[in-house]
Design a protein around this motif. Structure first.
Motif, PDB file in Angstrom:
ATOM      1  N   LEU A  95       0.848  -1.197   0.000  1.00 32.55           N
ATOM      2  CA  LEU A  95       0.000   0.000   0.000  1.00 32.55           C
ATOM      3  C   LEU A  95       0.880   1.242   0.000  1.00 32.55           C
ATOM      4  CD1 LEU A  95      -2.773  -1.096   2.540  1.00 32.55           C
ATOM      5  CD2 LEU A  95      -2.752  -1.331   0.048  1.00 32.55           C
ATOM      6  N   CYS A  96       1.727   1.337  -1.027  1.00 34.20           N
ATOM      7  CA  CYS A  96       2.636   2.468  -1.161  1.00 34.20           C
ATOM      8  C   CYS A  96       3.031   2.580  -2.624  1.00 34.20           C
ATOM      9  CB  CYS A  96       3.886   2.269  -0.292  1.00 34.20           C
ATOM     10  SG  CYS A  96       5.082   3.626  -0.411  1.00 34.20           S
ATOM     11  N   THR A  97       3.128   3.811  -3.137  1.00 34.93           N
ATOM     12  CA  THR A  97       3.521   4.023  -4.532  1.00 34.93           C
ATOM     13  C   THR A  97       5.000   4.366  -4.658  1.00 34.93           C
ATOM     14  OG1 THR A  97       2.903   6.368  -4.462  1.00 34.93           O
ATOM     15  CG2 THR A  97       1.205   4.806  -5.178  1.00 34.93           C
ATOM     16  N   GLY A  98       5.768   4.239  -3.575  1.00 35.60           N
ATOM     17  CA  GLY A  98       7.195   4.512  -3.623  1.00 35.60           C
ATOM     18  C   GLY A  98       7.966   3.434  -4.368  1.00 35.60           C
ATOM     19  N   LYS A  99       9.233   3.737  -4.632  1.00 37.20           N
ATOM     20  CA  LYS A  99      10.101   2.788  -5.325  1.00 37.20           C
ATOM     21  C   LYS A  99      10.809   1.906  -4.306  1.00 37.20           C
ATOM     22  CE  LYS A  99      13.799   2.519  -8.758  1.00 37.20           C
ATOM     23  NZ  LYS A  99      14.708   3.293  -9.630  1.00 37.20           N
ATOM     24  N   PHE A 100      10.779   0.598  -4.543  1.00 41.47           N
ATOM     25  CA  PHE A 100      11.397  -0.365  -3.626  1.00 41.47           C
ATOM     26  C   PHE A 100      12.325  -1.292  -4.394  1.00 41.47           C
ATOM     27  CE2 PHE A 100       7.419   0.788  -1.516  1.00 41.47           C
ATOM     28  CZ  PHE A 100       7.859   1.043  -0.229  1.00 41.47           C
ATOM     29  N   PRO A 101      13.293  -1.882  -3.704  1.00 38.39           N
ATOM     30  CA  PRO A 101      14.113  -2.925  -4.330  1.00 38.39           C
ATOM     31  C   PRO A 101      13.304  -4.212  -4.440  1.00 38.39           C
ATOM     32  CG  PRO A 101      14.662  -2.749  -2.016  1.00 38.39           C
ATOM     33  CD  PRO A 101      13.667  -1.653  -2.299  1.00 38.39           C
ATOM     34  N   GLU A 102      13.910  -5.233  -5.003  1.00 40.30           N
ATOM     35  CA  GLU A 102      13.258  -6.534  -5.079  1.00 40.30           C
ATOM     36  C   GLU A 102      13.128  -7.126  -3.673  1.00 40.30           C
ATOM     37  OE1 GLU A 102      12.007  -8.259  -7.696  1.00 40.30           O
ATOM     38  OE2 GLU A 102      12.372  -6.522  -8.983  1.00 40.30           O
ATOM     39  N   PHE A 103      11.928  -7.584  -3.359  1.00 42.73           N
ATOM     40  CA  PHE A 103      11.697  -8.251  -2.079  1.00 42.73           C
ATOM     41  C   PHE A 103      11.720  -9.765  -2.275  1.00 42.73           C
ATOM     42  CE2 PHE A 103       9.529  -4.158  -1.123  1.00 42.73           C
ATOM     43  CZ  PHE A 103      10.216  -3.834   0.042  1.00 42.73           C
ATOM     44  N   THR A 104      12.036 -10.473  -1.198  1.00 42.10           N
ATOM     45  CA  THR A 104      11.931 -11.932  -1.195  1.00 42.10           C
ATOM     46  C   THR A 104      10.467 -12.311  -0.997  1.00 42.10           C
ATOM     47  OG1 THR A 104      14.155 -12.192  -0.280  1.00 42.10           O
ATOM     48  CG2 THR A 104      12.640 -14.040  -0.015  1.00 42.10           C
ATOM     49  N   HIS A 105       9.941 -13.146  -1.888  1.00 39.88           N
ATOM     50  CA  HIS A 105       8.547 -13.583  -1.756  1.00 39.88           C
ATOM     51  C   HIS A 105       8.368 -14.871  -2.541  1.00 39.88           C
ATOM     52  CE1 HIS A 105       7.435 -12.086  -5.853  1.00 39.88           C
ATOM     53  NE2 HIS A 105       8.434 -11.257  -5.617  1.00 39.88           N
ATOM     54  N   SER A 106       7.426 -15.687  -2.111  1.00 38.74           N
ATOM     55  CA  SER A 106       7.146 -16.945  -2.805  1.00 38.74           C
ATOM     56  C   SER A 106       5.795 -16.928  -3.502  1.00 38.74           C
ATOM     57  CB  SER A 106       7.191 -18.120  -1.818  1.00 38.74           C
ATOM     58  OG  SER A 106       6.245 -17.936  -0.775  1.00 38.74           O
ATOM     59  N   LYS A 107       4.943 -15.962  -3.163  1.00 38.73           N
ATOM     60  CA  LYS A 107       3.640 -15.801  -3.796  1.00 38.73           C
ATOM     61  C   LYS A 107       3.634 -14.485  -4.576  1.00 38.73           C
ATOM     62  CE  LYS A 107       1.961 -19.554  -1.965  1.00 38.73           C
ATOM     63  NZ  LYS A 107       0.844 -19.565  -1.033  1.00 38.73           N
ATOM     64  N   LEU A 108       2.546 -14.219  -5.266  1.00 43.71           N
ATOM     65  CA  LEU A 108       2.427 -13.000  -6.055  1.00 43.71           C
ATOM     66  C   LEU A 108       2.599 -11.771  -5.166  1.00 43.71           C
ATOM     67  CD1 LEU A 108       1.632 -11.696  -8.811  1.00 43.71           C
ATOM     68  CD2 LEU A 108      -0.735 -11.778  -8.021  1.00 43.71           C
TER      69      LEU A 108
END
Length: 226
Positions: free
Chosen positions: A100-113
């Protein structure tokens, strides 16, 4: 009856974000269940404001505490907290997670969408603007320099207006007068904090189409899971 879908909703502030979910929950299909997680949930306003305050030259993010107060943070300080929320949402059964943020982020670790709004919105704006500049609402003047960097990287020209959705909700229409009569493609409200009522005030004031990220993302969730 459709299978219930759990979606983790991660705010960089505190949950619950009743200001956001009040707009988007009525839009979602009945079987889509939002489970909220807040990066700043363990901290008081005073702790968060001090511990995560942006230093000179750092990217600035703005969000909302549970009591409605605006909090300003360093992007770098928030990233590990957001990562923790994503992993917790997945561990607790989320089949997708949305930031819930429109900022720019690096790649996160995740296993789902994982739905990160900024690249989705930038791709949308890039294709719709057709080389015209857009009007852009940002919450804080300290964000202008980083927003210029992000949007120039996407090839998007814009005219900015500063108005905090957490402090100046009643001023949206007044600030949108800056766009009236200008040759702009449309207006983008570049923060999840902007709401439906604010969008209506902005449109009424400048008579330009307005893209509201929170409802756009809600429609995307329906498209994916409804």
């Amino acid at each position: 009856m459709k299978k219930r879908i759990r979606v983790g909703a991660v705010t960089i502030g505190q949950a619950p974000r009743v200001d956001i979910t009040g707009d988007i929950r009525p839009m979602l299909a009945p079987h889509i269940e939002l489970i909220e997680y807040g990066a700043l949930d363990p901290f008081s306003f005073e702790e968060a404001s001090t511990r995560f305050a942006p230093g000179e030259g750092e990217s600035v993010l703005v969000s909302r505490m549970r009591d409605g107060r605006q909090v300003t943070m360093s992007e770098g300080a928030v990233i590990p907290l957001v990562q923790d929320c994503i992993l917790r949402a997945e561990k607790e059964g989320a089949e997708a997670t949305v930031l819930l943020c429109t900022g720019k982020f690096p790649e996160f670790t995740h296993s789902k969408l994982l739905i990160t709004p900024q690249p989705i919105l930038h791709a949308l704006v890039q294709k719709l603007a057709l080389d015209k500049p857009i009007g852009l609402f940002v919450p804080d003047a300290s964000q202008i320099a980083q927003v210029e960097e992000w949007f120039s990287a996407s090839g998007i020209a814009f005219e900015p207006v500063v108005a905090s959705p957490y402090k100046e909700a009643e001023l949206m229409g007044q600030r949108a007068l800056a766009f009236r009569g200008k040759d702009l493609a449309f207006v983008l409200l570049d923060c999840m904090g902007y709401g439906c009522g604010m969008k209506e005030d902005i449109y009424a004031s400048c008579q330009l189409p307005v893209i509201l990220p929170r409802t756009y993302i809600a429609r995307l969730l329906n498209e994916l899971f409804a």
